[in-house]
Design a protein around this motif. Structure first.
Motif, mmCIF file in Angstrom:
data_model
loop_
_atom_site.group_PDB
_atom_site.id
_atom_site.type_symbol
_atom_site.label_atom_id
_atom_site.label_comp_id
_atom_site.label_asym_id
_atom_site.label_seq_id
_atom_site.Cartn_x
_atom_site.Cartn_y
_atom_site.Cartn_z
ATOM 1 N N VAL A 1 8.418 8.520 -0.446
ATOM 2 C CA VAL A 1 7.743 7.230 -0.262
ATOM 3 C C VAL A 1 6.956 7.285 1.038
ATOM 4 O O VAL A 1 7.528 7.535 2.105
ATOM 5 C CB VAL A 1 8.764 6.068 -0.214
ATOM 6 C CG1 VAL A 1 8.043 4.730 -0.125
ATOM 7 C CG2 VAL A 1 9.683 6.111 -1.417
ATOM 8 N N LYS A 2 5.632 7.079 0.936
ATOM 9 C CA LYS A 2 4.772 7.156 2.135
ATOM 10 C C LYS A 2 4.084 5.816 2.380
ATOM 11 O O LYS A 2 3.692 5.123 1.439
ATOM 12 C CB LYS A 2 3.705 8.240 1.952
ATOM 13 C CG LYS A 2 4.261 9.654 1.985
ATOM 14 C CD LYS A 2 3.149 10.682 1.865
ATOM 15 C CE LYS A 2 3.722 12.095 1.899
ATOM 16 N NZ LYS A 2 2.673 13.102 1.655
ATOM 17 N N GLY B 1 0.213 7.581 5.709
ATOM 18 C CA GLY B 1 0.764 8.918 5.438
ATOM 19 C C GLY B 1 2.156 9.125 6.001
ATOM 20 O O GLY B 1 2.783 10.166 5.758
ATOM 21 N N GLU B 2 2.634 8.159 6.768
ATOM 22 C CA GLU B 2 3.979 8.301 7.350
ATOM 23 C C GLU B 2 5.024 8.259 6.226
ATOM 24 O O GLU B 2 4.970 7.405 5.334
ATOM 25 C CB GLU B 2 4.221 7.138 8.312
ATOM 26 C CG GLU B 2 5.610 7.123 8.920
ATOM 27 C CD GLU B 2 5.946 5.761 9.538
ATOM 28 O OE1 GLU B 2 7.085 5.610 10.001
ATOM 29 O OE2 GLU B 2 5.061 4.877 9.537
ATOM 30 N N VAL B 3 5.971 9.217 6.277
ATOM 31 C CA VAL B 3 7.012 9.255 5.252
ATOM 32 C C VAL B 3 8.065 8.192 5.573
ATOM 33 O O VAL B 3 8.704 8.223 6.625
ATOM 34 C CB VAL B 3 7.666 10.651 5.183
ATOM 35 C CG1 VAL B 3 8.820 10.642 4.192
ATOM 36 C CG2 VAL B 3 6.631 11.700 4.795
ATOM 37 N N GLY C 1 0.787 -1.230 0.000
ATOM 38 C CA GLY C 1 0.000 0.000 0.000
ATOM 39 C C GLY C 1 0.818 1.277 0.000
ATOM 40 O O GLY C 1 0.261 2.369 0.146
ATOM 41 N N ALA C 2 2.116 1.197 -0.177
ATOM 42 C CA ALA C 2 2.953 2.407 -0.174
ATOM 43 C C ALA C 2 2.622 3.276 -1.389
ATOM 44 O O ALA C 2 2.131 2.792 -2.413
ATOM 45 C CB ALA C 2 4.419 2.011 -0.187
#
Length: 552
Positions: free
Chosen positions: A237-238, A242-244, A225-226
């Motif tokens: 790339v998240k 939403g975390e980077v 799901g990235a």
């Protein structure tokens, strides 16, 4: 047939190296390197697009930029960077060069010939033949005057005549004797003069002029799901929340590999393709799916030769024989290497001899089906011994009783399958970089979606890159049961296992090896590209014999 006009930039190339002239002008081949990219970038200012030929008054001078002329009588054409008219009414050409003004010597002959050819074009198009021209060195911001005397004029006319003669002959000229010229030449990866001398038997060792490794990096993303997007030339790339997870610059990025359900924005995909960065897609289980590739390489002549050879059964069979021989020879070498330190079994010598006989039999194979039979027998013998390469302490988890794929049934087969998929991906990327069609091969049957040529070239590197890496990683305890997902008789690497594997695989690709034929050291990933280059020379008829990589 009407003769093509020689661009004056190709006259510069002829004086530097007739072979470079032939590759550029006759075959239409070109490769960029640091020097050509820098030169093009500097010329964007000089070219004044949209204002070509327009007179612009600058103090007492009148400037006309990017003036295009030709002469059918002389057989040349070209664009003059700058046509300058001074206060006295004298008109002369100015040629821009990216480097520094020469100190204590006159400019190189190739640059002076190129400039003088511009004077001849002026004369042919109704202007007086100028008595001089100027070379402007952008790095020094300084000019050097070049007198157009009778000697330079004669040299330029002789160069035009010689260039036309080489073009008519349609035969690749021999390499220049001064190899120092090759170090700055962007066409070296195509020309390969040192390697050609070795293949022809005129030298034993080749001087390594190719860079030993590819400096660019590969971005792998296999997080479920990235999402990848572009922000100020950085790939972001998240994770699904939403975390980077990380940021990577587009600069020095060689390719992007997306494993499983990973999304990418259209803007990022456009930027990757614009920057000649292919995007490879693999399934979560490690199967190679395909590639979003930049526009097709311009080497149409090379691909024409490739397809012509494909439809020539005798030619295809010769290449296929080399592929199978090299694969069996590497298998035999690897067997001897790993069995050397073990207690000898009575049948070991017999096994080595069997492989040797198979290699000999491939030389007399009459068709591809026979070759595939020999390769199959060799593969069976090789994988029958694979378990013995694994340390006894690791054999409980990594039990192996034969090669099984689609789906793999145990951790060893899972590791091998994933490694072969990554290797196929690299072979597709290298074929595209070189200008060959990865889907038109000689040994593997062409099927929809199957990169036959990439699979052909991959046969040279299965043992040295993937098999060796897998055995070493297992014996060093890199992988454990936690790295695999085993269900109902199938086995795959999980996310943690894939991360470990990719790290090991990338390290292996960057390992240096002494090339068995040319005797210089370079990384495995560079060796894959070199193999394609040698195949290209063989397809174009520059060399009579095709040789493939094999470990010793």
């Amino acid at each position: 047939m009407e003769e093509r006009l020689i661009p004056i930039s190709c006259l510069n190339a002829y004086v530097y190296c007739p072979r470079r002239f032939y590759l550029e002008f006759v075959r239409g081949m070109f490769e960029d390197n640091l020097h050509t990219e820098e030169g093009r970038s500097r010329h964007e200012v000089v070219d004044a697009r949209g204002k070509e030929g327009r007179a612009v008054k600058k103090e007492e001078y009148i400037h006309r930029r990017s003036v295009m002329w030709k002469s059918d009588r002389l057989g040349i054409t070209g664009r003059l960077d700058l046509l300058e008219e001074d206060g006295s009414g004298e008109v002369y050409p100015v040629e821009y060069k990216k480097g520094y003004k020469p100190r204590g010597r006159e400019p190189w002959l190739n640059d002076r010939v190129q400039l003088c050819a511009q004077g001849l074009l002026m004369e042919e198009n109704g202007l007086p033949y100028p008595g001089k021209g100027y070379l402007y060195y952008i790095a020094s911001k300084a000019r050097v005057e070049v007198p157009f005397d009778a000697s330079l004029r004669n040299e330029t006319l002789k160069t035009i005549e010689a260039g036309l003669a080489v073009a008519r002959k349609e035969e690749l000229p021999p390499p220049v004797s001064n190899r120092n010229q090759c170090f700055a030449c962007s066409l070296y990866p195509i020309c390969l003069p040192e390697e050609e001398e070795v293949i022809r038997g005129r030298k034993v060792n080749a001087k390594c002029i190719l860079p030993r490794r590819l400096e660019d990096q590969v971005l792998y993303v296999d997080k479920l799901g990235a999402y990848l997007s572009l922000s100020d030339r950085q790939i972001v790339v998240k994770a699904p929340g939403g975390e980077v997870l990380g940021e990577v610059s587009l600069e020095h990025l060689q390719e992007v590999v997306l494993c499983g359900p990973v999304q990418m924005s259209t803007q990022l995909l456009h930027s990757c393709l614009y920057n000649q960065i292919p995007v490879h897609y693999m399934s979560l289980r490690g199967r190679y799916i395909g590639v979003a590739s930049p526009s097709l390489h311009r080497h149409g002549l090379l691909r024409e030769s490739q397809w012509r050879a494909h439809f020539n059964p005798a030619f295809s069979l010769k290449i296929a024989q080399n592929i199978v021989q090299a694969k069996l020879a590497s298998s035999r070498t690897l067997l001897m290497r790993y069995l050397r330190d073990q207690k000898k079994e009575p049948e070991d010598s017999q096994l080595i001899d069997q492989l040797k006989r198979l290699i000999r039999q491939t030389e007399t194979a009459l068709d591809l089906d026979s070759l595939r039979g020999f390769e199959g027998m060799g593969g069976k013998l090789y994988f029958q011994q694979f378990q013995r390469f694994i340390k006894p302490v690791q054999q409980e988890l990594f039990a192996f009783d034969g090669r099984v794929k689609r789906p793999p049934n145990n951790p060893v087969n899972a590791l091998l399958s994933f490694g072969y998929s990554l290797l196929a991906k690299d072979c597709v990327g290298a074929a595209l970089r070189v200008g060959l069609d990865p889907y038109c091969g000689y040994y593997h049957i062409m099927k929809y979606g199957r990169p036959s040529l990439a699979l052909d070239i991959m046969e040279y590197f299965r043992q040295p890159i993937v098999d060796s890496m897998v055995i070493t990683a297992i014996n060093n305890g890199v992988f454990s049961a936690k790295d695999f997902l085993i269900y109902q008789g199938t086995c795959y690497l999980n996310e943690r296992g894939r991360k470990k594997f990719i790290g090991q695989y990338e390290m292996r690709k960057k390992d240096h090896v002494t090339h068995p034929l040319f005797q210089y050291r370079m990384s495995y990933e560079r060796t894959i590209e070199l193999q394609y280059r040698i195949l290209g020379k063989y397809l174009l008829g520059d060399i009579e014999e095709y040789t493939g990589f094999r470990i010793r």
